[in-house]
Design a protein around this motif. Structure first.
Motif, PDB file in Angstrom:
ATOM      1  N   GLU A 172       0.831  -1.207   0.000  1.00 27.71           N
ATOM      2  CA  GLU A 172       0.000   0.000   0.000  1.00 27.71           C
ATOM      3  C   GLU A 172       0.865   1.257   0.000  1.00 27.71           C
ATOM      4  OE1 GLU A 172      -3.659   2.080   2.534  1.00 27.71           O
ATOM      5  OE2 GLU A 172      -2.950   0.075   3.034  1.00 27.71           O
ATOM      6  N   VAL A 173       1.926   1.249   0.794  1.00 25.28           N
ATOM      7  CA  VAL A 173       2.819   2.409   0.832  1.00 25.28           C
ATOM      8  C   VAL A 173       3.517   2.591  -0.510  1.00 25.28           C
ATOM      9  CG1 VAL A 173       4.989   3.245   1.800  1.00 25.28           C
ATOM     10  CG2 VAL A 173       3.183   2.454   3.318  1.00 25.28           C
ATOM     11  N   ALA A 174       3.996   1.490  -1.087  1.00 27.73           N
ATOM     12  CA  ALA A 174       4.679   1.584  -2.377  1.00 27.73           C
ATOM     13  C   ALA A 174       3.733   2.093  -3.463  1.00 27.73           C
ATOM     14  CB  ALA A 174       5.255   0.223  -2.761  1.00 27.73           C
ATOM     15  N   SER A 175       2.506   1.607  -3.463  1.00 27.63           N
ATOM     16  CA  SER A 175       1.530   2.072  -4.460  1.00 27.63           C
ATOM     17  C   SER A 175       1.225   3.554  -4.276  1.00 27.63           C
ATOM     18  CB  SER A 175       0.242   1.254  -4.349  1.00 27.63           C
ATOM     19  OG  SER A 175       0.476  -0.109  -4.668  1.00 27.63           O
ATOM     20  N   SER A 176       1.081   3.982  -3.031  1.00 25.33           N
ATOM     21  CA  SER A 176       0.819   5.404  -2.775  1.00 25.33           C
ATOM     22  C   SER A 176       1.999   6.264  -3.212  1.00 25.33           C
ATOM     23  CB  SER A 176       0.538   5.616  -1.283  1.00 25.33           C
ATOM     24  OG  SER A 176      -0.634   4.931  -0.886  1.00 25.33           O
ATOM     25  N   TYR A 177       3.201   5.750  -2.986  1.00 24.86           N
ATOM     26  CA  TYR A 177       4.392   6.504  -3.403  1.00 24.86           C
ATOM     27  C   TYR A 177       4.451   6.627  -4.924  1.00 24.86           C
ATOM     28  CZ  TYR A 177       9.315   7.712  -4.015  1.00 24.86           C
ATOM     29  OH  TYR A 177      10.488   8.326  -4.384  1.00 24.86           O
ATOM     30  N   ILE A 178       4.113   5.548  -5.617  1.00 20.35           N
ATOM     31  CA  ILE A 178       4.122   5.590  -7.082  1.00 20.35           C
ATOM     32  C   ILE A 178       3.052   6.557  -7.592  1.00 20.35           C
ATOM     33  CG2 ILE A 178       3.550   4.229  -9.127  1.00 20.35           C
ATOM     34  CD1 ILE A 178       5.098   1.934  -7.865  1.00 20.35           C
ATOM     35  N   ALA A 215      -2.922  -9.436 -11.547  1.00 16.66           N
ATOM     36  CA  ALA A 215      -1.620  -8.768 -11.482  1.00 16.66           C
ATOM     37  C   ALA A 215      -0.746  -9.138 -12.673  1.00 16.66           C
ATOM     38  CB  ALA A 215      -0.913  -9.123 -10.171  1.00 16.66           C
ATOM     39  N   LEU A 216      -0.707 -10.413 -13.035  1.00 18.91           N
ATOM     40  CA  LEU A 216       0.091 -10.845 -14.177  1.00 18.91           C
ATOM     41  C   LEU A 216      -0.463 -10.271 -15.476  1.00 18.91           C
ATOM     42  CD1 LEU A 216       0.738 -14.560 -13.188  1.00 18.91           C
ATOM     43  CD2 LEU A 216       2.450 -12.763 -13.413  1.00 18.91           C
ATOM     44  N   SER A 217      -1.783 -10.215 -15.586  1.00 24.90           N
ATOM     45  CA  SER A 217      -2.401  -9.634 -16.785  1.00 24.90           C
ATOM     46  C   SER A 217      -2.057  -8.154 -16.901  1.00 24.90           C
ATOM     47  CB  SER A 217      -3.913  -9.829 -16.733  1.00 24.90           C
ATOM     48  OG  SER A 217      -4.534  -9.209 -17.836  1.00 24.90           O
ATOM     49  N   ALA A 218      -2.106  -7.438 -15.768  1.00 24.32           N
ATOM     50  CA  ALA A 218      -1.761  -6.011 -15.791  1.00 24.32           C
ATOM     51  C   ALA A 218      -0.311  -5.800 -16.185  1.00 24.32           C
ATOM     52  CB  ALA A 218      -2.037  -5.398 -14.419  1.00 24.32           C
ATOM     53  N   MET A 219       0.578  -6.664 -15.710  1.00 27.72           N
ATOM     54  CA  MET A 219       1.990  -6.556 -16.082  1.00 27.72           C
ATOM     55  C   MET A 219       2.170  -6.718 -17.593  1.00 27.72           C
ATOM     56  SD  MET A 219       3.785  -8.690 -12.959  1.00 27.72           S
ATOM     57  CE  MET A 219       5.344  -8.809 -13.837  1.00 27.72           C
ATOM     58  N   THR A 264       1.276   7.439 -16.998  1.00 30.16           N
ATOM     59  CA  THR A 264       0.329   6.572 -16.307  1.00 30.16           C
ATOM     60  C   THR A 264       0.651   5.106 -16.541  1.00 30.16           C
ATOM     61  OG1 THR A 264      -1.415   8.247 -16.495  1.00 30.16           O
ATOM     62  CG2 THR A 264      -2.108   5.976 -16.075  1.00 30.16           C
ATOM     63  N   ASN A 265       1.036   4.767 -17.750  1.00 31.80           N
ATOM     64  CA  ASN A 265       1.381   3.374 -18.049  1.00 31.80           C
ATOM     65  C   ASN A 265       2.629   2.941 -17.283  1.00 31.80           C
ATOM     66  OD1 ASN A 265       0.701   1.005 -19.917  1.00 31.80           O
ATOM     67  ND2 ASN A 265       2.893   1.309 -20.316  1.00 31.80           N
ATOM     68  N   ALA A 311       4.644  -0.436 -12.778  1.00 34.46           N
ATOM     69  CA  ALA A 311       5.236  -0.592 -11.452  1.00 34.46           C
ATOM     70  C   ALA A 311       4.212  -1.102 -10.444  1.00 34.46           C
ATOM     71  CB  ALA A 311       5.834   0.731 -10.979  1.00 34.46           C
ATOM     72  N   THR A 312       2.992  -0.572 -10.526  1.00 36.29           N
ATOM     73  CA  THR A 312       1.954  -0.981  -9.586  1.00 36.29           C
ATOM     74  C   THR A 312       1.577  -2.447  -9.774  1.00 36.29           C
ATOM     75  OG1 THR A 312       1.064   1.275  -9.556  1.00 36.29           O
ATOM     76  CG2 THR A 312      -0.376  -0.477  -8.770  1.00 36.29           C
ATOM     77  N   ALA A 313       1.608  -2.942 -11.005  1.00 35.62           N
ATOM     78  CA  ALA A 313       1.303  -4.355 -11.253  1.00 35.62           C
ATOM     79  C   ALA A 313       2.307  -5.253 -10.549  1.00 35.62           C
ATOM     80  CB  ALA A 313       1.287  -4.633 -12.750  1.00 35.62           C
TER      81      ALA A 313
END
Length: 468
Positions: free
Chosen positions: A169-175, A381-385, A439-440, A445-447
């Motif tokens: 959650e912290v990493a996603s918020s930072y990104i 997650a794998l699909s998003a990557m 955004t991409n 990174a978020t994936a």
């Protein structure tokens, strides 16, 4: 004579059989152990294998000091992590108590008394030691100990799950904070470009080369860009305050971080996820432990159907003077054994057993749900990557082409070859392409972070070698 011993023998054999079953740990049925399918849709090259990696090492590979600092602060300060740690300590304390219940209890004591009657004083001194131990033929204490151990193990796994979830959650918020900063930078550049176009349109209008509509359109676009900047600044503040809440760091320290670029995971992190990896997820393991603990709790409740044996004994000495304690003839002792079995309160035992069976059904359903959720989250997650990876090259080319088109349109407009609508359209396309590209990058990174959370930790792809 044979009939007289028949029923006691049957009762004894039944008791030993039931108590013997309680000595063996509970196990999941075969159909529950095979809930995870061998394969599923999102599988990469079979020449790679996923190996779980220590979280600190996995985050270190991102080569971002601010991100590492935020995650370390989260693991130390986050309230959810602190609560999970407290739950683990409480479960470990319960396990300690359950272990103690399997052992005898002992105590020692001493007493001195003085009584005066009819001008005569009588003194008495005593010392004693007592011990007691009880055993349930239904294996109540053994099952309770195993249940406590399984609960403690589940709490330890849930602590790991909480750490992974909070880190993600912290990493996603930072990104997202970095993405908002990127969009702000793009908006500021667009504002400069719109200001340049506005000045050019005003000059051409004063020269009588264009209509006033060009000037009004340029002014409108310029003011709209200024409003966009204000909204991005608000988003940045929201992400900063969110990071401050998650890490318990001062807001000023968060705002002082350099967030000019979006952190990117290491390159070539395509992965193949064996189905067995999902079974290693902390929440799946915790759910499995809770099922086993619930099975042991059923045994605890059922143990009241069988008798319990209690042994207690005391040994001591009593004398009129302290010096006489322990002398011949002053010793006292007692040994008591009792065997008890409930008869009238079987209704209570039945109710407790049914309650524990209901808890077992609930724990089993939660275990199944955790596996289904793990499969779904890993798929997504794998699909998003893969989607972000496929889009990146095309978006790079689109941004380059849009930048060139915007430059040519502005030059042609200054020469009177095109109208202002062409300039406006190309500039909008450029800034939209730049935002989509940023955004991409954030989605890519978020994936990876989402996959980190779904696997319950980091991974590293390892190439398998084959002999020649």
């Amino acid at each position: 004579m044979k009939k007289r011993w028949f029923f006691p023998c049957v009762a004894l054999i039944s008791t030993v059989s039931l108590s013997g079953c309680a000595l063996f740990p509970a196990q999941l049925p075969d159909h529950e152990q095979s809930l995870v399918p061998a394969t599923w849709n999102q599988v990469a090259s079979p020449s790679q294998e996923v190996l779980l990696e220590a979280p600190a090492q996995w985050w270190k590979r991102w080569n971002n000091e601010d991100l590492m600092m935020l995650i370390e602060a989260t693991l130390s300060n986050n309230t959810d992590v602190v609560v999970a740690q407290s739950n683990l300590r409480a479960a470990q304390a319960s396990l300690f108590g359950a272990n103690a219940s399997l052992l005898p209890t002992a105590s020692i004591g001493a007493d001195a008394s003085s009584r005066r009657a009819n001008d005569v004083t009588n003194e008495s001194y005593s010392a004693d030691a007592a011990a007691s131990w009880s055993f349930s033929f239904g294996g109540r204490d053994i099952a309770a100990r195993r249940s406590a151990a399984l609960n403690a193990s589940a709490k330890a796994m849930l602590l790991d799950e909480t750490k992974s979830a909070m880190s993600a959650e912290v990493a996603s918020s930072y990104i997202r904070l970095c993405l908002a900063k990127q969009k702000l930078t793009i908006a500021q550049k667009s504002l400069n470009a719109y200001e340049e176009a506005k000045s050019l349109s005003q000059w051409r209008y004063q020269a009588g080369l264009v209509e006033a509509t060009d000037v009004e359109q340029a002014v409108a676009q310029y003011e709209s860009a200024k409003a966009t900047i204000a909204s991005y600044e608000q988003s940045i503040l929201q992400y900063q305050t969110a990071l401050s809440r998650l890490t318990l760091l001062p807001l000023g320290q968060i705002q002082a971080m350099a967030t000019d670029s979006i952190p990117q995971p290491p390159e070539a992190m395509s992965v193949s996820i064996p189905a067995r990896v999902l079974e290693l997820r902390p929440d799946v393991q915790a759910a499995k432990q809770m099922v086993l603990a619930a099975m042991e709790d059923v045994r605890v409740a059922q143990a009241d159907y069988l008798p319990s044996l209690s042994l207690s004994g005391t040994i001591g000495t009593t004398a009129a003077t302290i010096g006489a304690l322990g002398a011949s003839g002053t010793g006292v002792g007692a040994l008591i054994a009792s065997l008890s079995m409930p008869i009238i309160n079987w209704g209570s035992t039945i109710a407790k057993t049914e309650q524990q069976k209901a808890a077992l059904d609930r724990a089993t359903a939660q275990y199944r749900q955790s596996i289904v959720a793990a499969l779904e989250e890993t798929e997504n997650a794998l699909s998003a990557m893969k989607t972000a990876d496929r889009r990146q090259a095309s978006l790079n080319r689109a941004t380059q082409s849009s930048e060139l088109a915007a430059q040519l349109a502005l030059q042609q407009y200054s020469s009177g070859l095109v109208d202002y609508q062409t300039v406006l359209s190309t500039q909008r396309s450029l800034f939209s392409a730049q935002e989509t590209q940023a955004t991409n990058q954030a989605d890519w990174a978020t994936a990876h972070i989402d996959l980190y959370r779904t696997l319950g930790g980091g991974w590293k792809p390892q190439q398998t070698t084959t002999g020649e």
